[in-house]
Design a protein around this motif. Structure first.
Motif, PDB file in Angstrom:
ATOM      1  N   ARG A 100       3.840   1.115  -1.647  1.00 54.61           N
ATOM      2  CA  ARG A 100       4.769   1.235  -2.770  1.00 54.61           C
ATOM      3  C   ARG A 100       4.116   1.832  -4.010  1.00 54.61           C
ATOM      4  O   ARG A 100       4.805   2.340  -4.898  1.00 54.61           O
ATOM      5  CB  ARG A 100       5.356  -0.140  -3.093  1.00 54.61           C
ATOM      6  CG  ARG A 100       6.348  -0.614  -2.015  1.00 54.61           C
ATOM      7  CD  ARG A 100       6.848  -2.003  -2.297  1.00 54.61           C
ATOM      8  NE  ARG A 100       7.907  -2.376  -1.358  1.00 54.61           N
ATOM      9  CZ  ARG A 100       8.229  -3.609  -1.030  1.00 54.61           C
ATOM     10  NH1 ARG A 100       7.544  -4.622  -1.558  1.00 54.61           N
ATOM     11  NH2 ARG A 100       9.206  -3.852  -0.183  1.00 54.61           N
ATOM     12  N   SER A 101       2.794   1.763  -4.088  1.00 61.32           N
ATOM     13  CA  SER A 101       2.091   2.289  -5.266  1.00 61.32           C
ATOM     14  C   SER A 101       1.733   3.764  -5.140  1.00 61.32           C
ATOM     15  O   SER A 101       1.306   4.376  -6.119  1.00 61.32           O
ATOM     16  CB  SER A 101       0.807   1.481  -5.499  1.00 61.32           C
ATOM     17  OG  SER A 101      -0.156   1.743  -4.486  1.00 61.32           O
ATOM     18  N   LEU A 102       1.898   4.330  -3.942  1.00 58.30           N
ATOM     19  CA  LEU A 102       1.503   5.720  -3.720  1.00 58.30           C
ATOM     20  C   LEU A 102       2.701   6.654  -3.891  1.00 58.30           C
ATOM     21  O   LEU A 102       3.647   6.597  -3.103  1.00 58.30           O
ATOM     22  CB  LEU A 102       0.921   5.891  -2.314  1.00 58.30           C
ATOM     23  CG  LEU A 102      -0.393   5.162  -2.015  1.00 58.30           C
ATOM     24  CD1 LEU A 102      -0.727   5.279  -0.529  1.00 58.30           C
ATOM     25  CD2 LEU A 102      -1.527   5.722  -2.866  1.00 58.30           C
ATOM     26  N   PRO A 103       2.680   7.526  -4.899  1.00 57.79           N
ATOM     27  CA  PRO A 103       3.794   8.467  -5.060  1.00 57.79           C
ATOM     28  C   PRO A 103       3.868   9.481  -3.922  1.00 57.79           C
ATOM     29  O   PRO A 103       4.932   9.946  -3.549  1.00 57.79           O
ATOM     30  CB  PRO A 103       3.475   9.155  -6.395  1.00 57.79           C
ATOM     31  CG  PRO A 103       1.998   8.991  -6.566  1.00 57.79           C
ATOM     32  CD  PRO A 103       1.651   7.691  -5.927  1.00 57.79           C
ATOM     33  N   LYS A 104       2.720   9.797  -3.352  1.00 58.78           N
ATOM     34  CA  LYS A 104       2.653  10.708  -2.217  1.00 58.78           C
ATOM     35  C   LYS A 104       1.669  10.121  -1.219  1.00 58.78           C
ATOM     36  O   LYS A 104       0.537   9.804  -1.562  1.00 58.78           O
ATOM     37  CB  LYS A 104       2.186  12.099  -2.677  1.00 58.78           C
ATOM     38  CG  LYS A 104       2.197  13.147  -1.570  1.00 58.78           C
ATOM     39  CD  LYS A 104       1.786  14.506  -2.115  1.00 58.78           C
ATOM     40  CE  LYS A 104       1.795  15.558  -0.999  1.00 58.78           C
ATOM     41  NZ  LYS A 104       1.377  16.891  -1.510  1.00 58.78           N
ATOM     42  N   ARG A 105       2.114   9.954   0.011  1.00 55.48           N
ATOM     43  CA  ARG A 105       1.248   9.292   0.979  1.00 55.48           C
ATOM     44  C   ARG A 105       1.261  10.030   2.312  1.00 55.48           C
ATOM     45  O   ARG A 105       2.217  10.750   2.634  1.00 55.48           O
ATOM     46  CB  ARG A 105       1.681   7.843   1.178  1.00 55.48           C
ATOM     47  CG  ARG A 105       3.130   7.648   1.586  1.00 55.48           C
ATOM     48  CD  ARG A 105       3.429   6.170   1.756  1.00 55.48           C
ATOM     49  NE  ARG A 105       4.805   5.915   2.131  1.00 55.48           N
ATOM     50  CZ  ARG A 105       5.749   5.504   1.299  1.00 55.48           C
ATOM     51  NH1 ARG A 105       5.442   5.319   0.026  1.00 55.48           N
ATOM     52  NH2 ARG A 105       6.983   5.298   1.717  1.00 55.48           N
ATOM     53  N   PRO A 106       0.220   9.844   3.112  1.00 61.17           N
ATOM     54  CA  PRO A 106       0.201  10.451   4.446  1.00 61.17           C
ATOM     55  C   PRO A 106       1.152   9.711   5.377  1.00 61.17           C
ATOM     56  O   PRO A 106       1.775   8.719   4.994  1.00 61.17           O
ATOM     57  CB  PRO A 106      -1.256  10.269   4.881  1.00 61.17           C
ATOM     58  CG  PRO A 106      -1.702   9.032   4.157  1.00 61.17           C
ATOM     59  CD  PRO A 106      -1.004   9.069   2.830  1.00 61.17           C
ATOM     60  N   ALA A 107       1.269  10.196   6.604  1.00 61.07           N
ATOM     61  CA  ALA A 107       2.000   9.445   7.622  1.00 61.07           C
ATOM     62  C   ALA A 107       1.282   8.100   7.812  1.00 61.07           C
ATOM     63  O   ALA A 107       0.053   8.038   7.771  1.00 61.07           O
ATOM     64  CB  ALA A 107       2.045  10.227   8.926  1.00 61.07           C
ATOM     65  N   VAL A 108       2.048   7.040   8.014  1.00 65.19           N
ATOM     66  CA  VAL A 108       1.469   5.686   8.060  1.00 65.19           C
ATOM     67  C   VAL A 108       1.817   5.006   9.378  1.00 65.19           C
ATOM     68  O   VAL A 108       2.971   5.003   9.808  1.00 65.19           O
ATOM     69  CB  VAL A 108       1.978   4.831   6.884  1.00 65.19           C
ATOM     70  CG1 VAL A 108       1.454   3.393   7.012  1.00 65.19           C
ATOM     71  CG2 VAL A 108       1.554   5.439   5.557  1.00 65.19           C
ATOM     72  N   ILE A 109       0.787   4.451  10.013  1.00 61.43           N
ATOM     73  CA  ILE A 109       0.967   3.586  11.183  1.00 61.43           C
ATOM     74  C   ILE A 109       0.498   2.192  10.780  1.00 61.43           C
ATOM     75  O   ILE A 109      -0.672   2.003  10.420  1.00 61.43           O
ATOM     76  CB  ILE A 109       0.156   4.093  12.387  1.00 61.43           C
ATOM     77  CG1 ILE A 109       0.651   5.475  12.830  1.00 61.43           C
ATOM     78  CG2 ILE A 109       0.241   3.101  13.546  1.00 61.43           C
ATOM     79  CD1 ILE A 109      -0.217   6.124  13.895  1.00 61.43           C
TER      80      ILE A 109
END
Length: 242
Positions: A70-79
């Motif tokens: 929730r704190s990342l405005p832009k994030r990688p794909a997440v598993i």
């Protein structure tokens, strides 16, 4: 040249991180860019490095994996990689590509990586999306083994005096009818003489969720949800009090 998928492991349990690292190192198309012991460390790492997939634990000190997302405005794909099953809906809300429950078998790890290849466009971590392979499958991930994944997973259900093959990806939800279970797919209903608790044990935790004592739902088929209901297709199903 084939793109190497850059991975980041975020987990405060060293042994759990070791397992995921071992899996990554077995696949030619993956590279391990870093390991972080907590979410704060991962937050700072992502400010300085580009990765394609973050394999993220949830329960960590000071900042949880959910809080990190929730704190990342832009994030990688997440598993998600977790020992807890209770965060599947939140993971869906945050658009994670897969949800793995520890201990993580290698075949389920492969299925999670396969989900990455199925994305409409694969973020490379360098600002330029890469199209997934034309075949829609992983390109020879394990050296010398050819295609790494088996066909789509399925189960056999006894119905109408025969064993009926049902692909897991086709299931919308399952409804308990006492000693029977109604399995709802997009185009048909299958009534099988079975207890829903038995089917719950057989289904992969990262794909299905027991949202009510009478229902098991396919997580990726959720359209919307509230505190009391979940929408699957055109139907609204209850969420149990527990």
């Amino acid at each position: 040249m084939e793109h190497t998928i850059k991975c980041l492991i975020v987990d405060d349990e060293p042994l759990a991180g070791d397992v995921v690292e071992q899996y990554i190192r077995q696949l030619d198309t993956l590279s391990l860019e870093g390991r972080c012991n907590n979410a704060l460390e991962a937050f700072h790492f992502l400010q300085q490095h580009k990765v394609d997939i973050m394999l993220l634990d949830i329960q960590m000190p000071r900042l949880t994996g959910i809080d990190l997302l929730r704190s990342l405005p832009k994030r990688p794909a997440v598993i998600i990689t977790t020992a807890y099953r209770d965060y599947a809906v939140e993971g869906f809300e945050l658009e994670v590509i897969h949800y793995l429950v520890k201990p993580i078998p290698f075949n389920r790890f492969l299925a999670a990586i396969h989900k990455y290849y199925q994305l409409p466009a694969i973020p490379t971590g360098h600002g330029t999306p890469t199209a997934p392979p034309a075949s829609g499958t992983l390109p020879a991930l394990i050296t010398g083994t050819g295609p790494a994944l088996a066909p789509d997973p399925f189960i056999y259900l006894k119905a109408d005096k025969k064993m009926v093959k049902v692909l897991l990806k086709d299931i919308l939800y399952m409804e308990s009818l006492r000693d029977y279970v109604r399995v709802k797919t997009a185009d048909k209903d299958i009534i099988t003489y079975q207890r829903i608790t038995y089917l719950e044990e057989k289904l992969p935790d990262e794909l299905f969720l027991r949202n009510h004592r009478s229902y098991i739902i396919a997580i990726d088929k959720i359209r919307a949800f509230t505190a009391a209901t979940i929408e699957i297709g055109t139907e609204e199903l209850p969420i149990g009090r527990q």
